[in-house]
Design a protein around this motif. Structure first.
Motif, PDB file in Angstrom:
ATOM      1  N   UNK A 300       0.840  -1.203   0.000  1.00 11.48           N
ATOM      2  CA  UNK A 300       0.000   0.000   0.000  1.00 11.48           C
ATOM      3  C   UNK A 300       0.873   1.250   0.000  1.00 11.48           C
ATOM      4  N   UNK A 301       1.696   1.446  -1.027  1.00 15.02           N
ATOM      5  CA  UNK A 301       2.635   2.572  -1.030  1.00 15.02           C
ATOM      6  C   UNK A 301       1.955   3.936  -1.059  1.00 15.02           C
ATOM      7  N   UNK A 302       0.719   4.005  -1.519  1.00 14.92           N
ATOM      8  CA  UNK A 302       0.026   5.291  -1.618  1.00 14.92           C
ATOM      9  C   UNK A 302      -0.458   5.802  -0.263  1.00 14.92           C
ATOM     10  N   UNK A 303      -0.481   4.958   0.754  1.00 17.64           N
ATOM     11  CA  UNK A 303      -1.007   5.381   2.057  1.00 17.64           C
ATOM     12  C   UNK A 303      -0.190   6.522   2.635  1.00 17.64           C
ATOM     13  N   UNK A 304       1.117   6.424   2.605  1.00 22.19           N
ATOM     14  CA  UNK A 304       1.997   7.488   3.087  1.00 22.19           C
ATOM     15  C   UNK A 304       3.274   7.447   2.248  1.00 22.19           C
ATOM     16  N   UNK A 305       3.256   8.080   1.082  1.00 20.00           N
ATOM     17  CA  UNK A 305       4.424   8.020   0.196  1.00 20.00           C
ATOM     18  C   UNK A 305       5.689   8.595   0.823  1.00 20.00           C
ATOM     19  N   UNK A 306       5.527   9.482   1.801  1.00 15.23           N
ATOM     20  CA  UNK A 306       6.702  10.105   2.409  1.00 15.23           C
ATOM     21  C   UNK A 306       7.365   9.297   3.494  1.00 15.23           C
ATOM     22  N   UNK A 307       6.710   8.251   3.965  1.00 19.34           N
ATOM     23  CA  UNK A 307       7.293   7.406   5.014  1.00 19.34           C
ATOM     24  C   UNK A 307       6.930   5.957   4.733  1.00 19.34           C
ATOM     25  N   UNK A 308       7.878   5.093   4.397  1.00 17.50           N
ATOM     26  CA  UNK A 308       9.317   5.330   4.472  1.00 17.50           C
ATOM     27  C   UNK A 308       9.930   6.093   3.312  1.00 17.50           C
ATOM     28  N   UNK A 310      11.705   6.809  -0.343  1.00 11.78           N
ATOM     29  CA  UNK A 310      12.563   6.014  -1.225  1.00 11.78           C
ATOM     30  C   UNK A 310      13.441   5.006  -0.493  1.00 11.78           C
ATOM     31  N   UNK A 311      13.602   5.159   0.815  1.00  5.99           N
ATOM     32  CA  UNK A 311      14.386   4.203   1.593  1.00  5.99           C
ATOM     33  C   UNK A 311      13.854   4.143   3.014  1.00  5.99           C
ATOM     34  N   UNK A 312      14.015   2.993   3.648  1.00 12.04           N
ATOM     35  CA  UNK A 312      13.585   2.844   5.038  1.00 12.04           C
ATOM     36  C   UNK A 312      14.470   3.621   5.991  1.00 12.04           C
ATOM     37  N   UNK A 313      15.639   4.009   5.538  1.00 15.80           N
ATOM     38  CA  UNK A 313      16.533   4.782   6.381  1.00 15.80           C
ATOM     39  C   UNK A 313      17.977   4.562   6.000  1.00 15.80           C
ATOM     40  N   UNK A 314      18.812   5.518   6.371  1.00 19.34           N
ATOM     41  CA  UNK A 314      20.240   5.419   6.073  1.00 19.34           C
ATOM     42  C   UNK A 314      21.047   4.895   7.250  1.00 19.34           C
ATOM     43  N   UNK A 315      20.466   4.867   8.427  1.00 23.13           N
ATOM     44  CA  UNK A 315      21.123   4.337   9.613  1.00 23.13           C
ATOM     45  C   UNK A 315      20.163   3.462  10.383  1.00 23.13           C
ATOM     46  N   UNK A 316      20.677   2.684  11.331  1.00 26.02           N
ATOM     47  CA  UNK A 316      19.845   1.711  12.041  1.00 26.02           C
ATOM     48  C   UNK A 316      18.683   2.379  12.758  1.00 26.02           C
ATOM     49  N   UNK A 317      18.937   3.485  13.442  1.00 24.12           N
ATOM     50  CA  UNK A 317      17.862   4.148  14.186  1.00 24.12           C
ATOM     51  C   UNK A 317      16.737   4.592  13.263  1.00 24.12           C
ATOM     52  N   UNK A 318      17.099   5.153  12.123  1.00 18.89           N
ATOM     53  CA  UNK A 318      16.091   5.601  11.168  1.00 18.89           C
ATOM     54  C   UNK A 318      15.354   4.422  10.551  1.00 18.89           C
ATOM     55  N   UNK A 319      16.078   3.346  10.268  1.00 24.79           N
ATOM     56  CA  UNK A 319      15.446   2.159   9.692  1.00 24.79           C
ATOM     57  C   UNK A 319      14.404   1.583  10.643  1.00 24.79           C
ATOM     58  N   UNK A 320      14.727   1.492  11.910  1.00 23.10           N
ATOM     59  CA  UNK A 320      13.828   0.860  12.879  1.00 23.10           C
ATOM     60  C   UNK A 320      12.693   1.774  13.323  1.00 23.10           C
ATOM     61  N   UNK A 321      12.797   3.063  13.078  1.00 21.61           N
ATOM     62  CA  UNK A 321      11.795   4.015  13.545  1.00 21.61           C
ATOM     63  C   UNK A 321      10.452   3.794  12.852  1.00 21.61           C
ATOM     64  N   UNK A 322       9.342   3.892  13.596  1.00 21.05           N
ATOM     65  CA  UNK A 322       8.024   3.735  12.975  1.00 21.05           C
ATOM     66  C   UNK A 322       7.605   4.991  12.226  1.00 21.05           C
ATOM     67  N   UNK A 323       6.659   4.826  11.331  1.00 17.08           N
ATOM     68  CA  UNK A 323       6.011   5.962  10.678  1.00 17.08           C
ATOM     69  C   UNK A 323       4.811   6.361  11.536  1.00 17.08           C
ATOM     70  N   UNK A 324       4.706   7.606  11.961  1.00 20.46           N
ATOM     71  CA  UNK A 324       3.554   8.010  12.786  1.00 20.46           C
ATOM     72  C   UNK A 324       2.213   7.697  12.135  1.00 20.46           C
ATOM     73  N   UNK A 325       2.151   7.782  10.822  1.00 19.86           N
ATOM     74  CA  UNK A 325       0.882   7.536  10.124  1.00 19.86           C
ATOM     75  C   UNK A 325       0.393   6.108  10.298  1.00 19.86           C
ATOM     76  N   UNK A 326       1.313   5.173  10.559  1.00 23.27           N
ATOM     77  CA  UNK A 326       0.913   3.770  10.683  1.00 23.27           C
ATOM     78  C   UNK A 326       0.110   3.501  11.951  1.00 23.27           C
ATOM     79  N   UNK A 327       0.133   4.438  12.899  1.00 17.21           N
ATOM     80  CA  UNK A 327      -0.665   4.259  14.113  1.00 17.21           C
ATOM     81  C   UNK A 327      -2.155   4.228  13.804  1.00 17.21           C
ATOM     82  N   UNK A 328      -2.546   4.853  12.690  1.00 16.45           N
ATOM     83  CA  UNK A 328      -3.965   4.902  12.314  1.00 16.45           C
ATOM     84  C   UNK A 328      -4.267   4.031  11.108  1.00 16.45           C
ATOM     85  N   UNK A 329      -3.341   3.151  10.724  1.00 10.20           N
ATOM     86  CA  UNK A 329      -3.555   2.355   9.514  1.00 10.20           C
ATOM     87  C   UNK A 329      -4.704   1.375   9.709  1.00 10.20           C
TER      88      UNK A 329
END
Length: 472
Positions: A300-308, A310-329
């Motif tokens: 479902x890439x259209x749900x929040x195109x900005x998170x993640x 083009x990439x889930x993250x460049x470092x471990x902390x960013x990769x593991x971080x949740x998208x706030x929008x997913x709390x209401x998915x």
């Protein structure tokens, strides 16, 4: 991402390339160590490297280019017994593919595989796909070592894409996961032909097995390609269905809890087990956020195109971080196109060969109530219950490595997997039915790391039998 036209219709050019590492053992004559090595060619491979090795297990391969211990981290408990002394041939390579996530061997090419051919062959083949978003060596210690010691040939795939950006592979939503299934089928067919060339005849038995996403692959293969296999063992497998996909049932509420928008009771209602709360802080940091955002981006890439993005993250902390929008998915409220994307990889329960399922009652990533229990009901509703056994591992969780942190609360599932695999082989070869579905308690001898008898009377009381008859 896709299986190239050349891979589908033409035999690709096969190249033999060396890897840097300890010198392989010298091949000898027919019927001896690494005999027929010159005949080992993987059909459809774009590249392969073949080596004659004195030992194919991680006991000898750790620290060499022939395995990757880092990619196996956390999957097994400390103290897990590891066999050794299995000489034979190892084949590493890849099939034609357009994605480049897998950097193993410096190849920067996906659809990588490993095939191991022991000198002393029992006539069987075991196939698996990587768990999570790991790569082809991920289950070397958990699965490969022991089945090789038993005489099986072994084959594993990276599934055609891997890593936290796996969802970027393909052109349509769901393409990346759909490729997992295609690559597993492709490797199975190729490995069967490789075994025939190495040993002079095709495998008499082929088994499919796997952990987590590998468990999902096991289910899908037995539903869609039962002609390739004799049976399988599903270890903590993920459930995908079009109407109620397991991950999207449970993970949004975990993200909501991470942002203060859900309570413990909401997690219980979603299917998380009471008693698993001590594992939640770790899963908040390591699993929940990244799993929800990457799989939601896959389907479902259209749900929040900005998170993640083009990439889930460049470092471990960013990769593991949740998208706030997913709390209401809310998957149920998403467009039909999203449901169709999931339907492309959905399970039905219509298995065509025997399957044994293992799931820990304290799994805090894929709760048993939402994954194993639902799939068991799907199998029964399809009239295939006689082909299935399901065992709940009391104290088991998603990865065995957590046992080392909580030895009084958890138990590894690996020894139960080994017992289940042996039970499957007996079921297939001799028609000996495994025990009825039940909860497996700690063994009477107290050794939870290397012991698990599926039919034994537990030290803490009687077996908790439920479900179907063992004569089913």
């Amino acid at each position: 991402m896709r299986l190239s036209r050349g891979a589908l219709f033409l035999a690709a050019v096969v190249m033999a390339v060396p890897l840097t590492g300890p010198g392989p053992a010298a091949a000898t004559g027919a019927g001896e160590h690494c005999s027929r090595q010159e005949r080992v060619r993987v059909p459809g491979a774009a590249l392969q490297r073949t080596a004659c090795l004195p030992d194919l297990t991680t006991t000898a391969l750790a620290g060499t280019p022939y395995t990757d211990m880092a990619d196996q981290a956390g999957l097994t408990a400390g103290g897990t017994s590891t066999p050794s002394g299995v000489p034979g041939i190892q084949v590493d390579g890849y099939f034609p593919d357009s994605s480049r996530f897998n950097t193993t061997h410096g190849w920067k090419h996906d659809a990588q595989f490993v095939i191991r051919l022991p000198d002393k062959w029992n006539g069987g083949l075991v196939v698996t796909g990587a768990p999570g978003t790991r790569k082809q060596y991920a289950t070397d210690k958990a699965i490969s070592d022991r089945v090789l010691a038993q005489g099986y040939a072994y084959a594993a795939t990276d599934k055609g894409n891997n890593g936290p950006d796996f969802h970027r592979d393909g052109k349509r939503p769901g393409d990346a996961v759909a490729e997992w299934n295609a690559r597993t089928t492709q490797l199975t067919r190729a490995a069967q032909r490789v075994a025939a060339r190495r040993y002079g005849h095709a495998p008499r038995r082929t088994y499919i097995t796997g952990v987590s996403n590998g468990g999902y692959l096991t289910r899908w293969q037995l539903e869609n390609h039962p002609e390739l296999y004799d049976g399988g063992v599903d270890w903590e497998g993920a459930l995908w269905t079009a109407h109620d996909p397991g991950l999207f049932t449970t993970l949004p509420v975990t993200v909501a809890r991470m942002f203060g928008g859900a309570r413990d009771e909401d997690l219980y209602a979603a299917g998380f087990a009471r008693g698993s709360e001590f594992l939640w802080p770790y899963h908040e940091k390591a699993y929940w956020g990244v799993t929800q955002k990457t799989y939601r981006a896959e389907f479902d890439p259209a749900y929040d195109p900005g998170c993640p993005g083009p990439t889930a993250g460049s470092g471990l902390e960013e990769i593991l971080a949740p998208c706030p929008s997913d709390a209401a998915y809310d998957y149920a409220a998403r467009p039909d196109s999203v449901h169709r994307a999931v339907a492309r990889v959905a399970l039905t329960g219509r298995i065509g060969k025997p399957l044994i399922t293992l799931h820990g009652d304290l799994d805090a990533l894929l709760p048993k109530a939402v994954h194993a229990d639902v799939y068991e009901r799907m199998i029964d509703a399809s009239g295939r219950g006689g082909l299935h056994r399901s065992y709940t591992i009391r104290g088991g969780t998603h990865v065995d490595g957590l046992y080392d942190t909580y030895p009084e609360r958890l138990r590894p599932i690996l020894p139960c997997f080994r017992s289940a695999f042996d039970a499957l082989a007996e079921w297939v070869a001799r028609g000996t039915p495994p025990p009825a579905d039940h909860t497996v308690d700690r063994p009477a001898n107290g050794d939870v790391v290397n012991s698990c008898a599926l039919a034994e009377t537990p030290a803490t009381g009687r077996q908790h039998l439920s479900g179907r008859s063992p004569s089913a």
